[in-house]
Scaffold this motif. Structure first.
Motif, PDB file in Angstrom:
ATOM      1  N   SER A   1       4.843   4.925  -5.696  1.00  0.00           N
ATOM      2  CA  SER A   1       3.486   4.677  -5.208  1.00  0.00           C
ATOM      3  C   SER A   1       2.907   3.473  -5.918  1.00  0.00           C
ATOM      4  N   ASN A   2       1.835   2.942  -5.365  1.00  0.00           N
ATOM      5  CA  ASN A   2       1.141   1.792  -5.931  1.00  0.00           C
ATOM      6  C   ASN A   2       0.159   2.293  -6.990  1.00  0.00           C
ATOM      7  N   ALA A   3       0.425   1.986  -8.268  1.00  0.00           N
ATOM      8  CA  ALA A   3      -0.393   2.495  -9.361  1.00  0.00           C
ATOM      9  C   ALA A   3      -1.828   1.999  -9.273  1.00  0.00           C
TER      10      ALA A   3
ATOM     11  N   ILE B   1      -8.170   5.083  -5.956  1.00  0.00           N
ATOM     12  CA  ILE B   1      -8.464   6.328  -5.240  1.00  0.00           C
ATOM     13  C   ILE B   1      -9.110   7.348  -6.165  1.00  0.00           C
ATOM     14  N   LYS B   2      -8.593   7.475  -7.391  1.00  0.00           N
ATOM     15  CA  LYS B   2      -9.171   8.410  -8.349  1.00  0.00           C
ATOM     16  C   LYS B   2     -10.602   8.014  -8.704  1.00  0.00           C
TER      17      LYS B   2
ATOM     18  N   GLU C   1      -3.497   1.176  -6.564  1.00  0.00           N
ATOM     19  CA  GLU C   1      -4.190   1.878  -5.490  1.00  0.00           C
ATOM     20  C   GLU C   1      -4.497   3.319  -5.881  1.00  0.00           C
ATOM     21  N   ASN C   2      -3.591   3.969  -6.603  1.00  0.00           N
ATOM     22  CA  ASN C   2      -3.845   5.333  -7.060  1.00  0.00           C
ATOM     23  C   ASN C   2      -5.043   5.394  -7.992  1.00  0.00           C
ATOM     24  N   ALA C   3      -5.143   4.407  -8.901  1.00  0.00           N
ATOM     25  CA  ALA C   3      -6.289   4.370  -9.813  1.00  0.00           C
ATOM     26  C   ALA C   3      -7.584   4.162  -9.043  1.00  0.00           C
TER      27      ALA C   3
ATOM     28  N   LYS D   1       5.320   4.833   2.002  1.00  0.00           N
ATOM     29  CA  LYS D   1       5.733   6.055   2.698  1.00  0.00           C
ATOM     30  C   LYS D   1       6.487   5.722   3.979  1.00  0.00           C
TER      31      LYS D   1
ATOM     32  N   THR E   1       0.833  -1.188   0.000  1.00  0.00           N
ATOM     33  CA  THR E   1       0.000   0.000   0.000  1.00  0.00           C
ATOM     34  C   THR E   1       0.877   1.250   0.000  1.00  0.00           C
ATOM     35  N   ASN E   2       0.264   2.376  -0.346  1.00  0.00           N
ATOM     36  CA  ASN E   2       0.999   3.636  -0.346  1.00  0.00           C
ATOM     37  C   ASN E   2       1.465   4.001   1.052  1.00  0.00           C
TER      38      ASN E   2
END
Length: 500
Positions: free
Chosen positions: A409-411, A417-418, A413-415, A354, A349-350
């Protein structure tokens, strides 16, 4: 001015100082030249004397963890895309970009300064005028920089001695160039190997002012002095020690464990043959037969004759566990990013990523405090030049520093979130449209702009008024009625087709 005897004495004392000795060690480890390179094996002979063992395997493997730790920190600090010298004054920002943010030469030299600072404990950058009559900066190797003060208790540097090896001639003659800088000019000297320091006769002007230039349509040569010694120092910490200090023992232990494991595998890669009742060929011939023919002959009548093959189990698991522990502690106490724990990015995870960056971020944040102080000194002379050229009166308070860092970052997970944010926006807009009749047009548009992160003030003059909406609605109704009437007339008043 310093005499040649004083220059030689200052250089000799500086080379043998504790600070420079460890600085050279830090640079050696950054270059992958570890202490394991000088590792030797010894044993006691039959007479009880210690002699070097030249027959056993002695693998010497350097593992450049320190190189990775330093390069990680440098790239993390300079990873921002928008530069790090900022101003809220657009005209001043353009000038600063020319000197710093968009100047590839300065960014490259600053990267070298940061690398040398962490590897050696401190590094220098010096200023000069380029062909455009603008200040430029270049990294100076701290190993060859000697600060000379009037008194030991005086913080102000009176002279700076800068030496470097220019070339090595035939017969291994090292030609060393020596420069002595003060606030007005530079003196040039040359030294061959460790001989006497002499004035450099190859320099056409010695001593030479800091800057020489000519004017258009004027053959005369003019000079200009900075009025200060153009050397700026960046310290890694208060004691000016290399970042190697905290991890050197761990790296040495890792090198020793890994090299010893390689030695074990080399020394015991073949089994030991135990020959019983052997009375045939010599031992040398027996050994040769084992290596080449892989077979030996023995008397079958001898009941005690035979060959046993012995193997040795290498303690691999214990060494591997020690290597893993050393590697973990190297990144922990070296405050770096251990990418081995981020192999499966889809399952990371992000927040976990971090957290993995936390030690690196802490180390770089501490160094950035000193970096800002270092840049302030450089910025002071640059700002003076900008004001002189433009007739402006910019102040140091008009400038600030901001270091932006890029983090993996985790791509997936980012997608996700968006997608969640887009769905949330859609729900809010649908809710507003459902109660639109309860609000006036301006309030409705303001809330929609707030959800979509649009500046309402910049678009409100382009929005249609209520009168425009009423006119558009009336025009739309007229078109609908006319189209409906035309269709009805066609239906009721259609001509009859005669049937023959």
């Amino acid at each position: 001015m310093l005499s040649v005897e004083e220059i030689k004495r200052f250089i000799t004392e500086d080379i043998s100082s504790e600070k420079k000795i460890f600085a050279r060690k830090g640079q050696a480890y950054y270059d992958g030249d570890h202490d394991i390179k000088g590792y030797r094996l010894f044993y006691y002979n039959a007479d009880g004397n210690i002699v070097e063992d030249t027959t056993r395997s002695n693998v010497k493997i350097s593992h450049p963890f320190f190189t990775e730790l330093v390069d990680q920190a440098v790239q993390y600090i300079l990873s921002g895309k928008d530069g790090f010298v900022r101003s809220n004054v657009p005209e001043l920002q353009n000038e600063l970009d020319r000197y710093f943010n968009q100047n590839e030469d300065f960014v490259s030299e600053l990267s070298e300064v940061l690398t040398g600072c962490m590897a050696k404990g401190f590094e220098y950058m010096y200023a000069y005028k380029n062909e455009d009559d603008r200040l430029s900066f270049m990294c100076a190797d701290s190993i060859g920089v000697v600060e000379v003060r009037a008194k030991d208790t005086d913080d102000n540097t009176k002279y700076v001695i800068y030496w470097y090896i220019d070339r090595i001639e035939k017969g291994k003659k090292r030609i060393k160039r020596v420069q002595v800088w003060d606030k007005d000019q530079t003196y040039f000297y040359v030294q061959t190997n460790d001989g006497e320091i002499e004035e450099d006769t190859t320099e056409p002007l010695n001593p030479k002012p800091h800057t020489l230039y000519t004017k258009e349509n004027d053959s005369s040569t003019y000079y200009e002095n900075f009025g200060f010694i153009p050397f700026f120092r960046l310290d890694n910490n208060k004691k000016q020690f290399s970042s190697l200090k905290t991890v050197k023992d761990l790296i040495d232990d890792y090198d020793l464990m890994a090299s010893s494991l390689s030695n074990n595998l080399i020394d015991f890669d073949t089994p030991i043959h135990v020959v019983k009742g052997f009375e045939g060929d010599s031992l040398d011939e027996l050994q040769q037969n084992l290596k080449t023919k892989k077979i030996i002959g023995m008397e079958s009548t001898d009941a005690g004759a035979g060959v046993e093959i012995k193997t040795v189990d290498v303690p691999f698991q214990a060494r591997q566990a020690k290597l893993d522990l050393d590697e973990k502690n190297i990144y922990r106490f070296g405050m770096g990013l251990n990418t081995a724990g981020l192999k499966d990015t889809n399952a990371t995870t992000n927040i976990a990523i971090k957290a993995a960056y936390s030690l690196l971020d802490l180390k770089c944040s501490k160094l950035e405090i000193r970096l800002k102080q270092f840049l302030r000194k450089i910025l002071k002379v640059v700002l003076q030049e900008i004001n002189d050229l433009n007739g402006s009166d910019y102040q140091m308070k008009d400038i600030y520093f901001q270091f932006d860092h890029e983090i993996m970052s985790n791509a997936q997970e980012n997608a996700q979130i968006k997608l969640t944010e887009a769905q949330e926006q859609q729900v809010k807009i649908n809710t507003l449209l459902a109660v639109a009749a309860q609000f006036d047009q301006e309030t409705l548009i303001q809330n929609i702009c707030a959800i979509l992160d649009i500046d309402y003030e910049s678009i409100k003059d382009k929005l249609p008024t209520e009168d425009d909406l009423i006119s558009a609605e009336q025009a739309l109704n007229t078109v609908v009625i006319e189209e409906g009437g035309a269709d009805e007339s066609k239906t009721e008043g259609s001509p009859e087709i005669p049937i023959e």
